[in-house]
Design a protein around this motif. Structure first.
Motif, PDB file in Angstrom:
ATOM      1  N   PRO A 133       0.824  -1.222   0.000  1.00  0.00           N
ATOM      2  CA  PRO A 133       0.000   0.000   0.000  1.00  0.00           C
ATOM      3  C   PRO A 133       0.852   1.263   0.000  1.00  0.00           C
ATOM      4  O   PRO A 133       0.466   2.282  -0.588  1.00  0.00           O
ATOM      5  CB  PRO A 133      -0.813  -0.111   1.298  1.00  0.00           C
ATOM      6  CG  PRO A 133      -0.742  -1.541   1.692  1.00  0.00           C
ATOM      7  CD  PRO A 133       0.548  -2.069   1.175  1.00  0.00           C
ATOM      8  N   CYS A 171      -5.370   0.315   8.921  1.00  0.00           N
ATOM      9  CA  CYS A 171      -6.138   0.066   7.689  1.00  0.00           C
ATOM     10  C   CYS A 171      -7.149   1.176   7.453  1.00  0.00           C
ATOM     11  O   CYS A 171      -7.325   1.661   6.325  1.00  0.00           O
ATOM     12  CB  CYS A 171      -6.855  -1.281   7.771  1.00  0.00           C
ATOM     13  SG  CYS A 171      -5.784  -2.700   7.506  1.00  0.00           S
ATOM     14  N   SER A 172      -7.827   1.573   8.509  1.00  0.00           N
ATOM     15  CA  SER A 172      -8.826   2.635   8.390  1.00  0.00           C
ATOM     16  C   SER A 172      -8.174   3.943   7.968  1.00  0.00           C
ATOM     17  O   SER A 172      -8.680   4.650   7.082  1.00  0.00           O
ATOM     18  CB  SER A 172      -9.549   2.812   9.728  1.00  0.00           C
ATOM     19  OG  SER A 172     -10.471   3.883   9.658  1.00  0.00           O
ATOM     20  N   SER A 202      -6.888   3.675   4.296  1.00  0.00           N
ATOM     21  CA  SER A 202      -7.998   3.635   3.336  1.00  0.00           C
ATOM     22  C   SER A 202      -8.497   5.037   3.025  1.00  0.00           C
ATOM     23  O   SER A 202      -8.835   5.360   1.871  1.00  0.00           O
ATOM     24  CB  SER A 202      -9.143   2.780   3.888  1.00  0.00           C
ATOM     25  OG  SER A 202      -8.747   1.426   4.035  1.00  0.00           O
ATOM     26  N   GLN A 203      -8.551   5.895   4.062  1.00  0.00           N
ATOM     27  CA  GLN A 203      -8.968   7.278   3.848  1.00  0.00           C
ATOM     28  C   GLN A 203      -7.907   8.054   3.067  1.00  0.00           C
ATOM     29  O   GLN A 203      -8.229   8.831   2.164  1.00  0.00           O
ATOM     30  CB  GLN A 203      -9.226   7.942   5.198  1.00  0.00           C
ATOM     31  CG  GLN A 203     -10.418   7.369   5.953  1.00  0.00           C
ATOM     32  CD  GLN A 203     -10.636   8.041   7.290  1.00  0.00           C
ATOM     33  OE1 GLN A 203      -9.925   8.977   7.666  1.00  0.00           O
ATOM     34  NE2 GLN A 203     -11.632   7.564   8.040  1.00  0.00           N
ATOM     35  N   ASN A 216      -7.756   6.590  -0.541  1.00  0.00           N
ATOM     36  CA  ASN A 216      -9.057   6.576  -1.198  1.00  0.00           C
ATOM     37  C   ASN A 216      -9.361   5.207  -1.819  1.00  0.00           C
ATOM     38  O   ASN A 216      -9.929   5.093  -2.908  1.00  0.00           O
ATOM     39  CB  ASN A 216      -9.127   7.662  -2.280  1.00  0.00           C
ATOM     40  CG  ASN A 216     -10.558   7.962  -2.683  1.00  0.00           C
ATOM     41  OD1 ASN A 216     -11.492   7.781  -1.907  1.00  0.00           O
ATOM     42  ND2 ASN A 216     -10.735   8.416  -3.921  1.00  0.00           N
ATOM     43  N   ARG A 217      -8.979   4.164  -1.143  1.00  0.00           N
ATOM     44  CA  ARG A 217      -9.298   2.794  -1.544  1.00  0.00           C
ATOM     45  C   ARG A 217      -9.175   1.902  -0.310  1.00  0.00           C
ATOM     46  O   ARG A 217      -8.517   2.274   0.674  1.00  0.00           O
ATOM     47  CB  ARG A 217      -8.368   2.290  -2.650  1.00  0.00           C
ATOM     48  CG  ARG A 217      -6.898   2.181  -2.261  1.00  0.00           C
ATOM     49  CD  ARG A 217      -6.074   1.655  -3.434  1.00  0.00           C
ATOM     50  NE  ARG A 217      -4.665   1.575  -3.146  1.00  0.00           N
ATOM     51  CZ  ARG A 217      -4.062   0.565  -2.527  1.00  0.00           C
ATOM     52  NH1 ARG A 217      -4.806  -0.478  -2.104  1.00  0.00           N
ATOM     53  NH2 ARG A 217      -2.767   0.560  -2.308  1.00  0.00           N
ATOM     54  N   GLU A 218      -9.806   0.754  -0.356  1.00  0.00           N
ATOM     55  CA  GLU A 218      -9.800  -0.126   0.803  1.00  0.00           C
ATOM     56  C   GLU A 218      -8.439  -0.798   0.983  1.00  0.00           C
ATOM     57  O   GLU A 218      -7.873  -1.345   0.048  1.00  0.00           O
ATOM     58  CB  GLU A 218     -10.876  -1.208   0.652  1.00  0.00           C
ATOM     59  CG  GLU A 218     -11.006  -2.099   1.890  1.00  0.00           C
ATOM     60  CD  GLU A 218     -12.077  -3.146   1.732  1.00  0.00           C
ATOM     61  OE1 GLU A 218     -12.479  -3.748   2.748  1.00  0.00           O
ATOM     62  OE2 GLU A 218     -12.520  -3.372   0.585  1.00  0.00           O
ATOM     63  N   VAL A 219      -7.914  -0.706   2.197  1.00  0.00           N
ATOM     64  CA  VAL A 219      -6.663  -1.370   2.560  1.00  0.00           C
ATOM     65  C   VAL A 219      -6.992  -2.403   3.634  1.00  0.00           C
ATOM     66  O   VAL A 219      -7.557  -2.075   4.685  1.00  0.00           O
ATOM     67  CB  VAL A 219      -5.618  -0.368   3.083  1.00  0.00           C
ATOM     68  CG1 VAL A 219      -4.357  -1.107   3.529  1.00  0.00           C
ATOM     69  CG2 VAL A 219      -5.283   0.664   2.004  1.00  0.00           C
ATOM     70  N   ASP A 269      -3.078  -6.745   3.236  1.00  0.00           N
ATOM     71  CA  ASP A 269      -2.263  -5.864   2.389  1.00  0.00           C
ATOM     72  C   ASP A 269      -1.075  -5.321   3.171  1.00  0.00           C
ATOM     73  O   ASP A 269       0.042  -5.222   2.638  1.00  0.00           O
ATOM     74  CB  ASP A 269      -3.104  -4.700   1.856  1.00  0.00           C
ATOM     75  CG  ASP A 269      -4.239  -5.163   0.955  1.00  0.00           C
ATOM     76  OD1 ASP A 269      -4.061  -6.215   0.302  1.00  0.00           O
ATOM     77  OD2 ASP A 269      -5.286  -4.490   0.931  1.00  0.00           O
TER      78      ASP A 269
END
Length: 405
Positions: free
Chosen positions: A85, A117-118, A121-122, A125-128, A132
Motif C-alpha cells: 500500500p 487500515c482505516s 484507506s482514507q 481513497n481505496r480499501e486497505v 495488504d
C-alpha cells in the motif's frame, strides 16, 4: 546473460568449447518444465518461485542447466514488483509508530492493523486490508517481490537463448578478439561497425571495403583493471554480430586453473556458420548512452544545424574511421563529430593516429576530461581537429561554439 558460476565448458587442448543444448525431446521437456513452473507461480513471491525451482532440481546431475534456464526466464521474461500500500520502509514506520501507542500485548496486534487500515484507506481513497499491510511490510526484500508478469517463451526459444548465453560468457575473460569481416556489401560493414560503436568497444580496423576488414578488439582483461561492465558490453556484442552475414573471429582468453588458481591462456573460435540464434532486432536503431543523451539534448537545442547519425565511413591508409555524428547546416557546411569514451594508452594512440591520417578538415573530437592524455604521451595540439573537453556529458552548446567560431 548467465553469471560465471552457471557457465559450462570443456577444454580440447587450449581450445575452449562452451556447452550447447540440443533441441531433442529430453531438453525440450526440461525447458517446458521450467516454463510451467514460472506460469504456476504467477502472482506469487520470488521466494515461493525459488522453492519450486529448487524442488525441480532435486538431485538431478544437470542441475546447472536447469538453473541456467531458470536464470534466463527470471531475468529476460519475468517482471517482479514490490506490492505494498505504501513504500515498505514508510509502511514499517507507520506500523511501528501505531504499535508504540499501546502496550505490547498480543491482542493489540489486530487493533493496530485495523486502526492503520482505516487511516490508510482514507488517505489512499481505496480499501486497505490487514493482509495488504502484512504483505507489504517487508515487500522490498528480494524473496518477497511478486511475479506480476511472465511472457512465456517457446521452449526452443529458451534453449537458443541458453546456447547463446553460454557463448557470450566465454567473452567475460577475453583479452583480445580478432574479427574478420569477409567481403560483405558496404551496408553489412556499416551494420557491423555500428554495433561495435554501440557497445562502446575499443577496436582497431585494417583493410578496405573491397577486400574485407580485420578488426582487433580489446577484451575486458586487457584493461588496466579488469572491468565487469566492459566484459558485459563485450558479451552483448555477440548477438548483434549474428546479424552480419560473413565473419569469423578468434578470441584469446585469460582463464584461471581450477586446481592451482594460476592464470593461463585459452582460445575460442566462432564464425557465421555457428547456428546461434540472436534475440536482437535487426532493424532497431541503437545508441550508446552517451550518444543517445547527446542526441536528445541536441533535439531541444534551437539551431539550424542538423544532427545526423548515418555517417559515411572515412577512409584512412589501410583502415577506416567511423564517426559518431555528422552536423549539417542548410548553407552547405558540415562537420563530423567523434566522441572518445573507453580508453587505454595504446587505444588512444591508435585513435589519434587515425585522426592524424584521416584526410578531412572538418573533424571535431569530444574528449572526456577524465582521460589522462599526458600519461599516454598524446598532445591534442598535434591533432588536426577541433577539440571539445567534457566531464560527464557532452553539451550541444559547446559543439555549436566550436563550429560557429
Amino acid at each position: 546473460m548467465l553469471p560465471s558460476d552457471l557457465l559450462s565448458y570443456r577444454l580440447r587442448g587450449e581450445t575452449i568449447i562452451p556447452k550447447r543444448l540440443t533441441l531433442d525431446d529430453a531438453t525440450i521437456a526440461i525447458a517446458n518444465e521450467q516454463i510451467e513452473c514460472f506460469q504456476n507461480c504467477l502472482g506469487k513471491t520470488q521466494g515461493e518461485l525459488d522453492k519450486q525451482l529448487h524442488d525441480l532440481e532435486g538431485d538431478s546431475p544437470n542441475y546447472r542447466t536447469k538453473r541456467g534456464l531458470a536464470h534466463l526466464l527470471k531475468n529476460s521474461f519475468s517482471t517482479f514488483e514490490i506490492v505494498s500500500p505504501l513504500e515498505p520502509q514508510l509502511l514499517r514506520q507507520r506500523v511501528f509508530t501505531e504499535a508504540a501507542k499501546t502496550p505490547p500485548l498480543p491482542h493489540q496486534r489486530n487493533n493496530t492493523l485495523q486502526t492503520l487500515c482505516s487511516t490508510l484507506s482514507q488517505e489512499l481513497n481505496r480499501e486497505v486490508l490487514p493482509s495488504d499491510i502484512l504483505q507489504g511490510l517487508y515487500a522490498d526484500l528480494q524473496e518477497n517481490r511478486i511475479l506480476t508478469q511472465f511472457e512465456a517463451p517457446d521452449p526452443s526459444t529458451l534453449i537458443h537463448r541458453y546456447n547463446l548465453s553460454q557463448v557470450q560468457g566465454i567473452f567475460y575473460r577475453a583479452s583480445q578478439v580478432i574479427l574478420n569481416a569477409h567481403r560483405n556489401v558496404p551496408g553489412e560493414y556499416k551494420l557491423l561497425f555500428r554495433y561495435l560503436k554501440l557497445f562502446q568497444l575499443m577496436f582497431y580496423i585494417e583493410g578496405d571495403v573491397d577486400h574485407g576488414f580485420t578488426i582487433s578488439l580489446d577484451g575486458p582483461t586487457s584493461l588496466f583493471k579488469s572491468s565487469t561492465r566492459y566484459g558485459l558490453a563485450f558479451a552483448k556484442m555477440i548477438p548483434a554480430l549474428l546479424h552480419v552475414t560473413k565473419w569469423s573471429l578468434k578470441a584469446t582468453l585469460e582463464q584461471k586453473d581450477q586446481y592451482t588458481g594460476a592464470t593461463k591462456k585459452g582460445y575460442f573460435s566462432l564464425d557465421d556458420q555457428c547456428d546461434l540464434v540472436s534475440h536482437y532486432s535487426r532493424g532497431k536503431t541503437y545508441d550508446s548512452m552517451l550518444e543517445e543523451a547527446f542526441a536528445k539534448r541536441w533535439e531541444k537545442t534551437k539551431t539550424d544545424w542538423i544532427l545526423e547519425r548515418e555517417v559515411n565511413l572515412v577512409p584512412i591508409p589501410g583502415s577506416v574511421m567511423i564517426p559518431d555524428f555528422r552536423l549539417v547546416h542548410p548553407d552547405g557546411r558540415d562537420y563530423i563529430l567523434e566522441i572518445i569514451g573507453f580508453w587505454r594508452p595504446d587505444y588512444l594512440r591508435k585513435k589519434f593516429y587515425q585522426v592524424r591520417h584521416a584526410d578531412v578538415d572538418n573533424l571535431i573530437l569530444a574528449i572526456s576530461e577524465r582521460l589522462n592524455l599526458e600519461k599516454s604521451g598524446i598532445k591534442t595540439s598535434e591533432v588536426p581537429a577541433r577539440v571539445i573537453w567534457f566531464k560527464d556529458k557532452l553539451n550541444p552548446k559547446a559543439v555549436l561554439e566550436i563550429i560557429e567560431s
